[in-house]
Structure formats: C-alpha cells, structure tokens
Design a protein around this motif. Structure first.
Motif, PDB file in Angstrom:
ATOM      1  N   TRP A 350       0.829  -1.203   0.000  1.00 32.47           N
ATOM      2  CA  TRP A 350       0.000   0.000   0.000  1.00 32.47           C
ATOM      3  C   TRP A 350       0.865   1.254   0.000  1.00 32.47           C
ATOM      4  O   TRP A 350       0.532   2.234  -0.686  1.00 32.47           O
ATOM      5  CB  TRP A 350      -0.913   0.001   1.219  1.00 32.47           C
ATOM      6  N   GLN A 351       1.939   1.273   0.766  1.00 31.62           N
ATOM      7  CA  GLN A 351       2.805   2.455   0.829  1.00 31.62           C
ATOM      8  C   GLN A 351       3.290   2.848  -0.571  1.00 31.62           C
ATOM      9  O   GLN A 351       3.214   4.016  -0.955  1.00 31.62           O
ATOM     10  CB  GLN A 351       4.013   2.182   1.729  1.00 31.62           C
ATOM     11  N   ARG A 352       3.783   1.886  -1.311  1.00 26.35           N
ATOM     12  CA  ARG A 352       4.318   2.192  -2.648  1.00 26.35           C
ATOM     13  C   ARG A 352       3.214   2.669  -3.582  1.00 26.35           C
ATOM     14  O   ARG A 352       3.386   3.664  -4.294  1.00 26.35           O
ATOM     15  CB  ARG A 352       5.015   0.961  -3.234  1.00 26.35           C
ATOM     16  N   GLN A 353       2.087   1.974  -3.575  1.00 29.05           N
ATOM     17  CA  GLN A 353       0.989   2.362  -4.461  1.00 29.05           C
ATOM     18  C   GLN A 353       0.438   3.738  -4.084  1.00 29.05           C
ATOM     19  O   GLN A 353       0.141   4.560  -4.959  1.00 29.05           O
ATOM     20  CB  GLN A 353      -0.124   1.313  -4.397  1.00 29.05           C
ATOM     21  N   HIS A 354       0.313   4.017  -2.795  1.00 29.00           N
ATOM     22  CA  HIS A 354      -0.247   5.288  -2.338  1.00 29.00           C
ATOM     23  C   HIS A 354       0.676   6.451  -2.683  1.00 29.00           C
ATOM     24  O   HIS A 354       0.192   7.521  -3.123  1.00 29.00           O
ATOM     25  CB  HIS A 354      -0.488   5.234  -0.826  1.00 29.00           C
ATOM     26  N   VAL A 355       1.962   6.274  -2.509  1.00 28.26           N
ATOM     27  CA  VAL A 355       2.910   7.344  -2.827  1.00 28.26           C
ATOM     28  C   VAL A 355       2.872   7.654  -4.318  1.00 28.26           C
ATOM     29  O   VAL A 355       2.885   8.827  -4.727  1.00 28.26           O
ATOM     30  CB  VAL A 355       4.334   6.950  -2.383  1.00 28.26           C
ATOM     31  N   ARG A 356       2.791   6.636  -5.147  1.00 25.24           N
ATOM     32  CA  ARG A 356       2.743   6.875  -6.593  1.00 25.24           C
ATOM     33  C   ARG A 356       1.411   7.491  -6.996  1.00 25.24           C
ATOM     34  O   ARG A 356       1.363   8.353  -7.878  1.00 25.24           O
ATOM     35  CB  ARG A 356       2.993   5.563  -7.345  1.00 25.24           C
ATOM     36  N   GLY A 360       3.667  11.466  -4.421  1.00 26.45           N
ATOM     37  CA  GLY A 360       4.526  11.766  -3.292  1.00 26.45           C
ATOM     38  C   GLY A 360       3.979  12.789  -2.318  1.00 26.45           C
ATOM     39  O   GLY A 360       4.628  13.101  -1.309  1.00 26.45           O
ATOM     40  N   GLN A 361       2.786  13.318  -2.596  1.00 26.67           N
ATOM     41  CA  GLN A 361       2.187  14.347  -1.724  1.00 26.67           C
ATOM     42  C   GLN A 361       1.361  13.687  -0.626  1.00 26.67           C
ATOM     43  O   GLN A 361       0.132  13.772  -0.588  1.00 26.67           O
ATOM     44  CB  GLN A 361       1.332  15.307  -2.556  1.00 26.67           C
ATOM     45  N   THR A 362       2.052  13.007   0.280  1.00 24.81           N
ATOM     46  CA  THR A 362       1.390  12.300   1.365  1.00 24.81           C
ATOM     47  C   THR A 362       2.393  12.107   2.492  1.00 24.81           C
ATOM     48  O   THR A 362       3.494  12.684   2.455  1.00 24.81           O
ATOM     49  CB  THR A 362       0.844  10.934   0.884  1.00 24.81           C
ATOM     50  N   THR A 363       2.049  11.333   3.478  1.00 19.49           N
ATOM     51  CA  THR A 363       2.982  11.029   4.557  1.00 19.49           C
ATOM     52  C   THR A 363       3.111   9.523   4.725  1.00 19.49           C
ATOM     53  O   THR A 363       2.137   8.779   4.533  1.00 19.49           O
ATOM     54  CB  THR A 363       2.527  11.636   5.897  1.00 19.49           C
ATOM     55  N   ILE A 364       4.299   9.082   5.068  1.00 22.06           N
ATOM     56  CA  ILE A 364       4.561   7.683   5.381  1.00 22.06           C
ATOM     57  C   ILE A 364       5.220   7.646   6.751  1.00 22.06           C
ATOM     58  O   ILE A 364       6.263   8.281   6.968  1.00 22.06           O
ATOM     59  CB  ILE A 364       5.490   7.033   4.333  1.00 22.06           C
ATOM     60  N   TRP A 365       4.597   6.947   7.671  1.00 30.03           N
ATOM     61  CA  TRP A 365       5.057   6.874   9.053  1.00 30.03           C
ATOM     62  C   TRP A 365       5.198   8.282   9.640  1.00 30.03           C
ATOM     63  O   TRP A 365       6.153   8.595  10.349  1.00 30.03           O
ATOM     64  CB  TRP A 365       6.379   6.115   9.144  1.00 30.03           C
ATOM     65  N   GLY A 366       4.232   9.159   9.311  1.00 26.12           N
ATOM     66  CA  GLY A 366       4.171  10.496   9.883  1.00 26.12           C
ATOM     67  C   GLY A 366       5.090  11.518   9.247  1.00 26.12           C
ATOM     68  O   GLY A 366       5.139  12.670   9.701  1.00 26.12           O
ATOM     69  N   LYS A 368       6.846  13.219   5.409  1.00 24.10           N
ATOM     70  CA  LYS A 368       6.772  13.300   3.955  1.00 24.10           C
ATOM     71  C   LYS A 368       7.775  12.296   3.373  1.00 24.10           C
ATOM     72  O   LYS A 368       8.945  12.284   3.757  1.00 24.10           O
ATOM     73  CB  LYS A 368       7.120  14.711   3.478  1.00 24.10           C
ATOM     74  N   PRO A 369       7.340  11.449   2.475  1.00 26.26           N
ATOM     75  CA  PRO A 369       8.223  10.395   1.981  1.00 26.26           C
ATOM     76  C   PRO A 369       9.357  10.935   1.117  1.00 26.26           C
ATOM     77  O   PRO A 369       9.192  11.903   0.372  1.00 26.26           O
ATOM     78  CB  PRO A 369       7.277   9.519   1.155  1.00 26.26           C
TER      79      PRO A 369
END
Length: 469
Positions: A350-356, A360-366, A368-369
C-alpha cells in the motif's frame, strides 16, 4: 538487458544494435555454458522432471508417511531405482471420470464467472511494443462467489448425500496426474498460437523450440476472449490454492475430529486470509513480474495449473495424516503471527501504491516520503518517469515485503511439526524464488532506470533483510 522483438536492446533510453561484436573466442566460449544451462538444460529438466517431482511429493505423503528420506532410500535399495522413482505414475488413474469431472466442472464454473461477474476496466503497464493490456477487475468478486459456493456445496453434500469435498484428498494423485497431462498439452497449444495467431505484437521465438515451449511465445495471449495468464494464475492457480486446503482440512476433521486436527484449521485460516488479501489486490498483481515480464509458457502456466496445487498446497495435504492437537493458546498465537505478516505485507504494498498515486504528496510513518523521480525511455523513445520510494518499509530494504511473505509461509508450515522436511518444501522453494526474483528485479530496474536505480541502491543497500541481506 532485455531484448526487444526487433532484435535491439534498450537500456535506460539508449538502443544498441544486436549485430555481431568483435569479442574474442575465449569470451564467446565462456558465455556458452550459462546460455546452455538457462536456455536448454534447466528448461528441459523442469518440463520433464517437474511433473514427476510433484508426484513424488504426493507419493511420499501417501506411501511413505511424508518422508522424503524414506521414499528415496526405498528407491535406492530397490533393484531398479529409476524404475521405482517413475513408478509413482502407475499408482494413479489417468482419464478417470471422477478426476476429469472435478477438473472440467471447476474450469467451466470459473469460465462462466469470468464472463458473467461484472468488474471495472483496469489497464496494465504499457509493453515495449506499445500494447496496453486491459483487464476486468472482477477477481475479488469471483473469489468470494467461489468460496461461498464451496461452503454451500459442502453443506449440501454433507446433509443430503454420502459424499464430501474430502474426496479431493482421496483422488488427489489422479487429479494431479491429469492436470499435468492437460498442462503439457495446453502449453503446446500456447506455443503454436504465439507463432501462428498471436494476440498482440509482444510475441516471437528465440529459435530454440525447447526454450520457447518453456518460456512461451506470447506475453499476453487470449483465447476466445479469455486472458490466459489471468485464468491460469488467478482463476485456477490461486483459487485452487485456497480450495484444496479446505478440502484437506475437511478430510482431517472426518478422520480425527476438530481438536485432534486443529493444526489443519490453523494453517487453512492463515492461508485463506492471505489469499483473500491477494484477490482484493488482484489488479495490482497485474503489474508484477509474473504478468509484465514472464511469457505464457510452461514456466508460468504449468506452474499455476500444477505446481501451485502440487507444491504450494503440499503442507495441507501432509497435515491430514499428521494431526497435532495444538493447545488453543498456541493455535491462536500462530494465527496471530500469520495475520501480522499479512498486515505488514499489505501495508508495504500500500505504501508504494499510495505514494505513486499521490505523486509523493502524502505522509509515510508520519513524515513526507523521500522519493527518487526516476526518468526512463520506452522503446519508442518516449520519456516517462516513475517514483522510487525510499521511505517506510521501502527504505529498510528494496524488497522488504518479501520478508513477511517468508514469515507467513513459516506460520502455516509450523503446525505440521518438525518430523519431516516435506511440509517445508514450499518455504524452501519460496526462499530461493524470492532471492532469485530480487536479482531479476535488480537487473530489470537497472536496465530501465539506469543511474536513478543506482542512486536508489546506494540509499537502500539491502535486498530483503535490513543489515543482513
């Protein structure tokens, strides 16, 4: 590097001629052995020995208490060791009405669902020839309908007839033998079709019939509107992988009762949840190496039609004759560990799909990736870009999601106990497969992204296990 159909090689936007280079004789000769191994010896061995290996697994469980050692030592002590090893085929019934009815009925049922169950249109990645594969995203619905149908059929058979789905266990040797025969012939059909009537431009031969039969002559074959790889991989392979352990657990219950065979139900529970997650994500599977790189030949089609039922489900087949009355706390602990592995694996994907999807306009583990915007060129010279995620699980290892896959396989194998190595065959195979797949993926991505992939490797040096491998 991957050769395109017109004989050129594309690497990070540049194309090199496939003409004869001025290599010295020693270099040419040194490259012959790897070519012979990968293009002739290994494919031939898998085609002719692979089906027999699956029969050895079945035979070892049924006639040697699940012991490879007992099976092979008995063969070694016999007057004709080779004859004994091949005699496993004589223990099954080819063309039996029951086996063919089960196989044929299931395939017809899945084909009907393929056409009748609605689903939104999804597209796979564009191929080097410009072809964009199109799918109907109805896999999860078909899976749920299939599992509900299995429950209803089981209820009807148990209440109103003397029969049970556990007959699949009794007939498994013949089912496996007949599926191997079908797969051999089906792959011949695919080999000819890719040459005579390909479904797209992503086709062709290498000039080596052995390798072409093994690897395939088409990337995305369709027969009468049915996507061959979707059917073999998903409608048959992965769905049967869910159904077989259910049938085997039913047999264990009939023989030993629930408490005595609780290890079967622990393994089945973990596996069914895992495969439910797989079908929920099926559209994403259409963007994996299995689909976008592997052609529809013996390697992948026989693998899904026979290798998955014969090896992937072997642990549950073994469990029928090896019941272990696990304590309830231990059973729940194993299930919890398996579900945790599934959750981690899902979250990594999910992390990879969501970032793409969010560029990249999101957060991963709190946070910005961190991403690498990797540029590449298609074989038509069009420049494109893709995001390489360097945060979250993807910052720990380039294929961290393989680690919970291995943990998961361990969780559903542990209920088998430790008397024999046979129920751990899938775990051993998966370990080797995923290690090899990391190598394949590195080559593919290095070819595609060039310097950007080298940057990613410098930031994420580990392949699967952080700080170890």
């Amino acid at each position: 590097m991957a050769s395109s159909r017109n004989g050129s090689v594309t690497t990070n936007g540049s194309s090199l001629s496939n003409g004869h280079s001025k290599q010295d004789k020693t270099a040419t000769e040194s490259s012959m052995l790897p070519h012979l191994l990968t293009n002739v010896i290994f494919p031939s061995t898998l085609v002719f020995l692979g089906p027999t290996f699956l029969m050895w697994i079945w035979y070892s469980v049924v006639f040697h208490n699940g012991s490879y050692y007992d099976f092979f030592s008995t063969a070694a002590k016999s007057d004709n060791a080779v004859g004994y090893l091949l005699s496993v085929w004589s223990k099954v019934s080819f063309g039996s009405f029951l086996s063919l009815s089960i196989i044929g009925g299931y395939m017809i049922f899945q084909l009907m669902l393929t056409f009748l169950v609605p689903g939104k249109r999804v597209e796979g990645p564009m191929t080097p020839t410009g072809h964009v594969p199109v799918y109907k995203d109805n896999g999860f619905s078909i899976y749920i309908i299939t599992m509900i149908s299995f429950v209803l059929l089981t209820t009807y058979l148990k209440l109103y007839t003397p029969y049970s789905p556990s007959i699949v266990y009794d007939e498994f040797g013949s089912l496996l033998a007949n599926m191997n025969t079908f797969a051999w012939l089906f792959c011949v059909l695919l080999y000819v079709k890719g040459i005579v009537a390909p479904s797209s431009k992503d086709c062709g031969t290498s000039g080596n019939p052995v390798f072409d039969y093994y690897w395939g002559t088409e990337l995305y074959p369709r027969i009468l509107g049915v996507d061959v790889k979707v059917f073999t991989n998903c409608r048959f392979g992965c769905t049967v992988w869910a159904l077989l352990p259910c049938c085997f657990a039913m047999k264990a219950y009939e023989l030993h009762g629930f408490d005595a065979s609780i290890n079967s139900f622990v393994s089945v529970a973990i596996l069914v949840v895992y495969l439910t997650k797989f079908f929920w994500w099926e559209a994403g599977y259409m963007c994996t190496i299995d689909i976008i790189l592997d052609r529809a030949g013996f390697y992948i089609c026989w693998g899904c039609l026979c290798f998955i039922p014969g090896l992937y489900a072997s642990f549950s087949f073994y469990l029928v004759s090896h019941p272990i009355a696990l304590s309830y706390p231990l059973a729940f602990a194993i299930v919890a560990a398996g579900l945790t592995c599934i959750a981690v694996n899902y979250d990594a994907d999910w992390q990879r799909q969501h970032v793409r999807a969010t560029d990249g306009q999101t957060t991963i583990w709190g946070k910005k990736p961190e991403v690498i915007r990797a540029k590449y060129r298609t074989s038509q010279g069009e420049e494109k870009s893709s995001l390489l995620l360097v945060s979250g699980f993807w910052g720990l290892a380039r294929h961290f999601h393989y680690l919970p896959e291995l943990g998961l396989a361990l969780c559903w194998s542990i209920p088998c106990g430790f008397d024999h190595i046979l129920p751990y065959t899938y775990l051993i195979f998966l370990t080797l497969l995923l290690i090899h797949r990391t190598h394949r993926d590195d080559l593919k991505c290095s070819d595609k992204y060039g310097i950007y992939w080298r940057q990613y490797k410098s930031k994420v040096p580990y392949k699967i296990i952080p700080y170890i491998f």
